[in-house]
Design a protein around this motif. Structure first.
Motif, PDB file in Angstrom:
ATOM      1  N   TYR A  60      -9.190   3.391  -6.864  1.00  0.00           N
ATOM      2  CA  TYR A  60      -7.994   4.206  -6.682  1.00  0.00           C
ATOM      3  C   TYR A  60      -6.847   3.255  -6.380  1.00  0.00           C
ATOM      4  O   TYR A  60      -6.963   2.411  -5.485  1.00  0.00           O
ATOM      5  CB  TYR A  60      -8.214   5.194  -5.530  1.00  0.00           C
ATOM      6  CG  TYR A  60      -6.997   5.987  -5.146  1.00  0.00           C
ATOM      7  CD1 TYR A  60      -6.449   6.919  -6.008  1.00  0.00           C
ATOM      8  CD2 TYR A  60      -6.386   5.796  -3.916  1.00  0.00           C
ATOM      9  CE1 TYR A  60      -5.326   7.651  -5.659  1.00  0.00           C
ATOM     10  CE2 TYR A  60      -5.271   6.526  -3.550  1.00  0.00           C
ATOM     11  CZ  TYR A  60      -4.746   7.448  -4.432  1.00  0.00           C
ATOM     12  OH  TYR A  60      -3.636   8.165  -4.077  1.00  0.00           O
ATOM     13  N   GLY A 113      -3.981   3.736  -5.061  1.00  0.00           N
ATOM     14  CA  GLY A 113      -3.184   4.009  -3.867  1.00  0.00           C
ATOM     15  C   GLY A 113      -1.803   4.528  -4.246  1.00  0.00           C
ATOM     16  O   GLY A 113      -1.341   4.352  -5.375  1.00  0.00           O
ATOM     17  N   ARG A 114      -1.177   5.169  -3.305  1.00  0.00           N
ATOM     18  CA  ARG A 114       0.205   5.630  -3.528  1.00  0.00           C
ATOM     19  C   ARG A 114       1.119   4.462  -3.197  1.00  0.00           C
ATOM     20  O   ARG A 114       1.597   4.317  -2.078  1.00  0.00           O
ATOM     21  CB  ARG A 114       0.482   6.843  -2.639  1.00  0.00           C
ATOM     22  CG  ARG A 114      -0.385   8.040  -3.019  1.00  0.00           C
ATOM     23  CD  ARG A 114      -0.159   9.224  -2.130  1.00  0.00           C
ATOM     24  NE  ARG A 114      -0.580   8.889  -0.765  1.00  0.00           N
ATOM     25  CZ  ARG A 114      -0.544   9.715   0.269  1.00  0.00           C
ATOM     26  NH1 ARG A 114      -0.111  10.944   0.113  1.00  0.00           N
ATOM     27  NH2 ARG A 114      -0.944   9.332   1.455  1.00  0.00           N
ATOM     28  N   TRP A 115       1.357   3.622  -4.204  1.00  0.00           N
ATOM     29  CA  TRP A 115       2.109   2.381  -4.019  1.00  0.00           C
ATOM     30  C   TRP A 115       3.501   2.637  -3.455  1.00  0.00           C
ATOM     31  O   TRP A 115       4.036   1.823  -2.715  1.00  0.00           O
ATOM     32  CB  TRP A 115       2.173   1.587  -5.324  1.00  0.00           C
ATOM     33  CG  TRP A 115       2.716   2.382  -6.472  1.00  0.00           C
ATOM     34  CD1 TRP A 115       2.002   3.110  -7.366  1.00  0.00           C
ATOM     35  CD2 TRP A 115       4.091   2.553  -6.811  1.00  0.00           C
ATOM     36  NE1 TRP A 115       2.844   3.734  -8.250  1.00  0.00           N
ATOM     37  CE2 TRP A 115       4.133   3.404  -7.935  1.00  0.00           C
ATOM     38  CE3 TRP A 115       5.292   2.075  -6.290  1.00  0.00           C
ATOM     39  CZ2 TRP A 115       5.318   3.791  -8.534  1.00  0.00           C
ATOM     40  CZ3 TRP A 115       6.476   2.449  -6.887  1.00  0.00           C
ATOM     41  CH2 TRP A 115       6.483   3.297  -8.003  1.00  0.00           C
ATOM     42  N   TRP A 116       4.091   3.777  -3.774  1.00  0.00           N
ATOM     43  CA  TRP A 116       5.439   4.091  -3.302  1.00  0.00           C
ATOM     44  C   TRP A 116       5.456   4.370  -1.802  1.00  0.00           C
ATOM     45  O   TRP A 116       6.505   4.356  -1.180  1.00  0.00           O
ATOM     46  CB  TRP A 116       6.032   5.274  -4.078  1.00  0.00           C
ATOM     47  CG  TRP A 116       5.247   6.534  -3.986  1.00  0.00           C
ATOM     48  CD1 TRP A 116       5.428   7.561  -3.113  1.00  0.00           C
ATOM     49  CD2 TRP A 116       4.137   6.899  -4.809  1.00  0.00           C
ATOM     50  NE1 TRP A 116       4.496   8.547  -3.313  1.00  0.00           N
ATOM     51  CE2 TRP A 116       3.692   8.174  -4.362  1.00  0.00           C
ATOM     52  CE3 TRP A 116       3.469   6.307  -5.855  1.00  0.00           C
ATOM     53  CZ2 TRP A 116       2.611   8.826  -4.936  1.00  0.00           C
ATOM     54  CZ3 TRP A 116       2.398   6.983  -6.427  1.00  0.00           C
ATOM     55  CH2 TRP A 116       1.986   8.215  -5.975  1.00  0.00           C
ATOM     56  N   LEU A 117       4.274   4.567  -1.218  1.00  0.00           N
ATOM     57  CA  LEU A 117       4.149   4.732   0.231  1.00  0.00           C
ATOM     58  C   LEU A 117       3.544   3.500   0.893  1.00  0.00           C
ATOM     59  O   LEU A 117       3.244   3.508   2.076  1.00  0.00           O
ATOM     60  CB  LEU A 117       3.282   5.958   0.555  1.00  0.00           C
ATOM     61  CG  LEU A 117       3.840   7.308   0.141  1.00  0.00           C
ATOM     62  CD1 LEU A 117       2.843   8.421   0.446  1.00  0.00           C
ATOM     63  CD2 LEU A 117       5.161   7.592   0.837  1.00  0.00           C
ATOM     64  N   GLU A 177       0.561   2.141   0.188  1.00  0.00           N
ATOM     65  CA  GLU A 177      -0.895   2.158   0.289  1.00  0.00           C
ATOM     66  C   GLU A 177      -1.501   1.056  -0.573  1.00  0.00           C
ATOM     67  O   GLU A 177      -1.060   0.816  -1.690  1.00  0.00           O
ATOM     68  CB  GLU A 177      -1.463   3.498  -0.191  1.00  0.00           C
ATOM     69  CG  GLU A 177      -1.270   4.623   0.760  1.00  0.00           C
ATOM     70  CD  GLU A 177      -1.931   5.904   0.276  1.00  0.00           C
ATOM     71  OE1 GLU A 177      -1.894   6.868   1.042  1.00  0.00           O
ATOM     72  OE2 GLU A 177      -2.472   5.943  -0.839  1.00  0.00           O
ATOM     73  N   HIS A 224     -14.153   5.495   1.558  1.00  0.00           N
ATOM     74  CA  HIS A 224     -13.074   4.679   0.998  1.00  0.00           C
ATOM     75  C   HIS A 224     -12.991   3.359   1.754  1.00  0.00           C
ATOM     76  O   HIS A 224     -13.192   3.324   2.965  1.00  0.00           O
ATOM     77  CB  HIS A 224     -11.733   5.397   1.131  1.00  0.00           C
ATOM     78  CG  HIS A 224     -11.598   6.596   0.259  1.00  0.00           C
ATOM     79  ND1 HIS A 224     -10.384   7.118  -0.079  1.00  0.00           N
ATOM     80  CD2 HIS A 224     -12.510   7.388  -0.358  1.00  0.00           C
ATOM     81  CE1 HIS A 224     -10.550   8.178  -0.856  1.00  0.00           C
ATOM     82  NE2 HIS A 224     -11.845   8.353  -1.023  1.00  0.00           N
ATOM     83  N   GLU A 232     -10.280  -0.022   1.709  1.00  0.00           N
ATOM     84  CA  GLU A 232      -9.097  -0.685   1.154  1.00  0.00           C
ATOM     85  C   GLU A 232      -9.401  -2.120   0.802  1.00  0.00           C
ATOM     86  O   GLU A 232     -10.157  -2.793   1.500  1.00  0.00           O
ATOM     87  CB  GLU A 232      -7.935  -0.638   2.141  1.00  0.00           C
ATOM     88  CG  GLU A 232      -7.295   0.714   2.234  1.00  0.00           C
ATOM     89  CD  GLU A 232      -6.024   0.684   3.067  1.00  0.00           C
ATOM     90  OE1 GLU A 232      -5.595  -0.397   3.515  1.00  0.00           O
ATOM     91  OE2 GLU A 232      -5.464   1.767   3.280  1.00  0.00           O
TER      92      GLU A 232
END
Length: 80
Positions: free
Chosen positions: A39, A41-45, A47, A65, A67
């Motif tokens: 996944y 990740g929500r790169w804009w946040l 993650e 999960h 990271e």
């Protein structure tokens, strides 16, 4: 699936395979990995990307999960 979103402790074998997870004070041996995926990740946040696993651990079927580059594991969801 039931959302949990709690950090857990995961033990790995010497080969880096999932061996055991500890959640809510109880150890669950990982009998098998049912699925594995990446996944982004929500790169804009901010993650980080992560590796996700669907595992059979004792009587649980759990989505874990991890990271990239981190030591923190969390229990994302349980099959109910």
């Amino acid at each position: 699936m039931k959302a949990v979103q709690q950090t857990i402790t995961v033990s790995l074998t010497a080969a880096g395979e999932l061996q055991r997870m500890v959640w809510a004070g109880r150890a669950y041996p990982v009998q098998g990995v049912l699925d594995q995926w990446r996944y982004g990740g929500r790169w804009w946040l901010g993650e980080a990307p992560r590796t996700c696993y669907l595992v059979q651990a004792g009587e649980l079927i759990a989505e874990l999960h991890h990271e990239d580059g981190g030591k923190i594991w969390w229990l994302a969801r349980l099959v109910d």
